[in-house]
Write a protein that holds these residues in place. Sequence first.
Motif, mmCIF file in Angstrom:
data_model
loop_
_atom_site.group_PDB
_atom_site.id
_atom_site.type_symbol
_atom_site.label_atom_id
_atom_site.label_comp_id
_atom_site.label_asym_id
_atom_site.label_seq_id
_atom_site.Cartn_x
_atom_site.Cartn_y
_atom_site.Cartn_z
ATOM 1 N N HIS A 1 0.567 -1.188 -0.012
ATOM 2 C CA HIS A 1 -0.159 -0.071 0.018
ATOM 3 C C HIS A 1 0.793 1.512 -0.029
ATOM 4 C CE1 HIS A 1 -3.451 -2.461 0.636
ATOM 5 N NE2 HIS A 1 -2.848 -2.990 1.797
ATOM 6 N N VAL A 2 1.957 1.106 0.439
ATOM 7 C CA VAL A 2 3.098 2.506 0.617
ATOM 8 C C VAL A 2 4.188 2.225 -0.202
ATOM 9 C CG1 VAL A 2 4.068 3.922 2.131
ATOM 10 C CG2 VAL A 2 2.094 2.774 3.123
ATOM 11 N N ARG A 3 4.531 3.066 -0.978
ATOM 12 C CA ARG A 3 5.868 3.232 -1.731
ATOM 13 C C ARG A 3 6.700 4.212 -0.777
ATOM 14 N NH1 ARG A 3 8.431 6.383 -5.715
ATOM 15 N NH2 ARG A 3 9.321 5.189 -7.473
ATOM 16 N N LEU A 4 7.712 3.606 -0.409
ATOM 17 C CA LEU A 4 8.876 4.361 0.362
ATOM 18 C C LEU A 4 10.032 4.549 -0.587
ATOM 19 C CD1 LEU A 4 8.611 2.720 3.936
ATOM 20 C CD2 LEU A 4 7.754 4.990 3.390
ATOM 21 N N ARG A 5 10.115 5.794 -0.900
ATOM 22 C CA ARG A 5 11.491 6.019 -1.822
ATOM 23 C C ARG A 5 12.274 7.145 -1.406
ATOM 24 N NH1 ARG A 5 14.116 3.673 -6.258
ATOM 25 N NH2 ARG A 5 12.060 2.839 -6.807
ATOM 26 N N GLY A 6 13.438 6.959 -0.648
ATOM 27 C CA GLY A 6 14.274 7.847 -0.079
ATOM 28 C C GLY A 6 13.756 8.240 1.583
ATOM 29 N N MET A 7 12.816 7.456 2.010
ATOM 30 C CA MET A 7 12.149 7.727 3.253
ATOM 31 C C MET A 7 12.085 6.288 3.943
ATOM 32 S SD MET A 7 8.497 9.449 3.995
ATOM 33 C CE MET A 7 8.012 10.313 5.466
ATOM 34 N N SER A 8 12.634 6.407 5.272
ATOM 35 C CA SER A 8 12.736 5.259 6.024
ATOM 36 C C SER A 8 11.407 4.843 6.659
ATOM 37 C CB SER A 8 13.716 5.295 7.122
ATOM 38 O OG SER A 8 13.290 6.286 8.192
ATOM 39 N N GLU A 9 11.237 3.340 7.169
ATOM 40 C CA GLU A 9 9.926 3.186 7.904
ATOM 41 C C GLU A 9 9.731 3.992 9.081
ATOM 42 O OE1 GLU A 9 10.041 -1.049 8.331
ATOM 43 O OE2 GLU A 9 9.601 -1.685 6.152
ATOM 44 N N ALA A 10 10.578 4.202 9.598
ATOM 45 C CA ALA A 10 10.625 4.847 10.929
ATOM 46 C C ALA A 10 10.155 6.285 10.811
ATOM 47 C CB ALA A 10 11.892 5.038 11.501
ATOM 48 N N GLU A 11 10.756 7.026 9.601
ATOM 49 C CA GLU A 11 10.229 8.331 9.263
ATOM 50 C C GLU A 11 8.935 8.454 8.893
ATOM 51 O OE1 GLU A 11 14.411 10.357 7.751
ATOM 52 O OE2 GLU A 11 13.348 9.067 6.469
ATOM 53 N N ALA A 12 8.468 7.387 8.258
ATOM 54 C CA ALA A 12 7.101 7.279 7.550
ATOM 55 C C ALA A 12 6.212 7.072 8.853
ATOM 56 C CB ALA A 12 6.916 6.169 6.533
ATOM 57 N N VAL A 13 6.295 6.100 9.803
ATOM 58 C CA VAL A 13 5.609 5.982 10.937
ATOM 59 C C VAL A 13 5.227 7.272 11.575
ATOM 60 C CG1 VAL A 13 5.254 4.768 13.120
ATOM 61 C CG2 VAL A 13 6.113 3.501 11.047
ATOM 62 N N GLU A 14 6.568 8.004 11.868
ATOM 63 C CA GLU A 14 6.450 9.221 12.720
ATOM 64 C C GLU A 14 5.523 10.432 11.910
ATOM 65 O OE1 GLU A 14 9.572 12.591 14.483
ATOM 66 O OE2 GLU A 14 10.349 10.980 13.339
ATOM 67 N N PHE A 15 5.815 10.406 10.539
ATOM 68 C CA PHE A 15 5.098 11.283 10.023
ATOM 69 C C PHE A 15 3.540 11.027 9.966
ATOM 70 C CE2 PHE A 15 2.803 12.272 5.942
ATOM 71 C CZ PHE A 15 2.737 13.575 6.020
ATOM 72 N N LEU A 16 2.969 9.997 9.827
ATOM 73 C CA LEU A 16 1.684 9.272 9.830
ATOM 74 C C LEU A 16 1.115 9.489 11.399
ATOM 75 C CD1 LEU A 16 1.602 6.239 7.593
ATOM 76 C CD2 LEU A 16 0.726 8.510 7.098
ATOM 77 N N THR A 17 2.035 9.062 12.329
ATOM 78 C CA THR A 17 1.578 9.398 13.514
ATOM 79 C C THR A 17 1.193 10.731 14.139
ATOM 80 O OG1 THR A 17 2.875 7.247 14.315
ATOM 81 C CG2 THR A 17 2.006 8.667 15.970
ATOM 82 N N THR A 18 2.014 11.561 13.670
ATOM 83 C CA THR A 18 2.012 13.068 14.047
ATOM 84 C C THR A 18 0.912 13.828 13.160
ATOM 85 O OG1 THR A 18 4.078 13.596 13.086
ATOM 86 C CG2 THR A 18 4.161 12.971 15.364
ATOM 87 N N LEU A 19 0.780 13.271 12.155
ATOM 88 C CA LEU A 19 -0.044 14.075 11.078
ATOM 89 C C LEU A 19 -1.335 14.789 11.574
ATOM 90 C CD1 LEU A 19 -0.219 14.981 8.132
ATOM 91 C CD2 LEU A 19 -1.401 12.947 7.499
ATOM 92 N N PRO A 20 -2.266 13.926 12.162
ATOM 93 C CA PRO A 20 -3.486 14.338 12.983
ATOM 94 C C PRO A 20 -3.393 15.537 13.817
ATOM 95 C CG PRO A 20 -3.557 12.060 13.003
ATOM 96 C CD PRO A 20 -2.131 12.550 12.525
ATOM 97 N N GLU A 21 -2.229 15.514 14.485
ATOM 98 C CA GLU A 21 -2.050 16.536 15.574
ATOM 99 C C GLU A 21 -1.504 17.993 14.613
ATOM 100 O OE1 GLU A 21 0.984 17.720 19.390
ATOM 101 O OE2 GLU A 21 0.971 15.697 18.301
ATOM 102 N N ARG A 22 -0.801 17.679 13.843
ATOM 103 C CA ARG A 22 -0.328 19.086 13.255
ATOM 104 C C ARG A 22 -1.322 19.432 11.963
ATOM 105 N NH1 ARG A 22 3.679 15.414 11.665
ATOM 106 N NH2 ARG A 22 2.898 15.709 9.578
ATOM 107 N N GLU A 23 -2.095 18.783 11.554
ATOM 108 C CA GLU A 23 -3.061 19.342 10.530
ATOM 109 C C GLU A 23 -4.359 18.867 10.548
ATOM 110 O OE1 GLU A 23 -1.612 18.853 6.466
ATOM 111 O OE2 GLU A 23 0.544 18.903 7.282
ATOM 112 N N GLY A 24 -4.836 18.105 11.540
ATOM 113 C CA GLY A 24 -6.196 17.774 11.766
ATOM 114 C C GLY A 24 -6.650 16.642 11.093
#
Length: 333
Positions: free
Chosen positions: A132-155
């Motif tokens: 489901h997810v294409r990671l190109r130049g982005m680590s799994e850890a960075e991806a998880v952090e982005f998705l986890t903090t996204l609702p707090e940053r942008e709603g």
Amino acid sequence: MEIRSFPRQPRDNPENGPAGNAEARPYAVPDGPRTRVRSRRRVKRENRRKLLLLRTIVLVALAGVVLVGVIGVGILKEKEAGGEGWKDPDAAFRGLHAAGTKMEIPVPTSEEAEALVRKVLAMRSADEFQGHVRLRGMSEAEAVEFLTTLPEREGKIRSLLWQGSQNANGLQIEGVVVQFAKEGRPLRMALLTPDGAGHWQLDLASFAWHNDVDWQDFYDGRARVADYRLLVAKDSYYNGGYADEKAWSCYGISHPGSDLVMMAYCPRSGAEDVSLHRILKDKKGSRVTLRLERTGDGNNRQAEIRSVLAEDWVVTDAPFDGSSRLGVPSSGE
């Protein structure tokens, strides 16, 4: 004895005006034999003109059909003789990036595309990424952090708007615009592309505007070389070490998550310039992935373009500007 062909016009006629005023009595002379003859002659002349015009149109159309036929026959004869026939002058440029593109893969419907976006944005573990997810130049850890903090940053997700085909870099790409609930947050573009097995995936690095170096750090000069997903437009600010507009081409660049704008330069008619010329042709601006370098020849708002990595934000193994060496566009292109 005075002989007249028409009855004498009355001196004063309420309908025709004074007899001596020609402009006031345009219809003063009643219809008679000569008037009817003139009318018939005028109708015949108009009919002849219409017939001549119709014949001209028919002859021009026939000439066009004959010309197309002659060209088609010539191309077929050239192919039969071993030639290649007519060739699209830009076919080599497009073909280089189209190589390997599996255009036969069915595109998702708007409902399927939007459902995939919602599914990925709800993920909180790398175990859910498979298929489901294409990671190109982005680590799994960075991806998880982005998705986890996204609702707090942008709603929460407020709306999704399917954009359809965004094909670039030899890839099938479908786009979905995502609007979040928090006021003032910029829209994000979810770019979907199929993997080798034909499964459509969300390119998370492009959605996250992922960069190795923070844009503010590069702007302030704390980083020398970095790759960025940017908004790029043609510009004309020539100053400092890039004052010679005959030697340099200028582009305005900005990061989608920042108000900081920089000027980027590359050698005029060089590989990078040709790539950007083709990407921006007939456009005011476009999403482009660039490799930038601070050379010290300009101020803090100036950088040099070292490579055009992708014509959009979905990066592949082959830099986009490699195809530019096929030719430099003429000044009139």
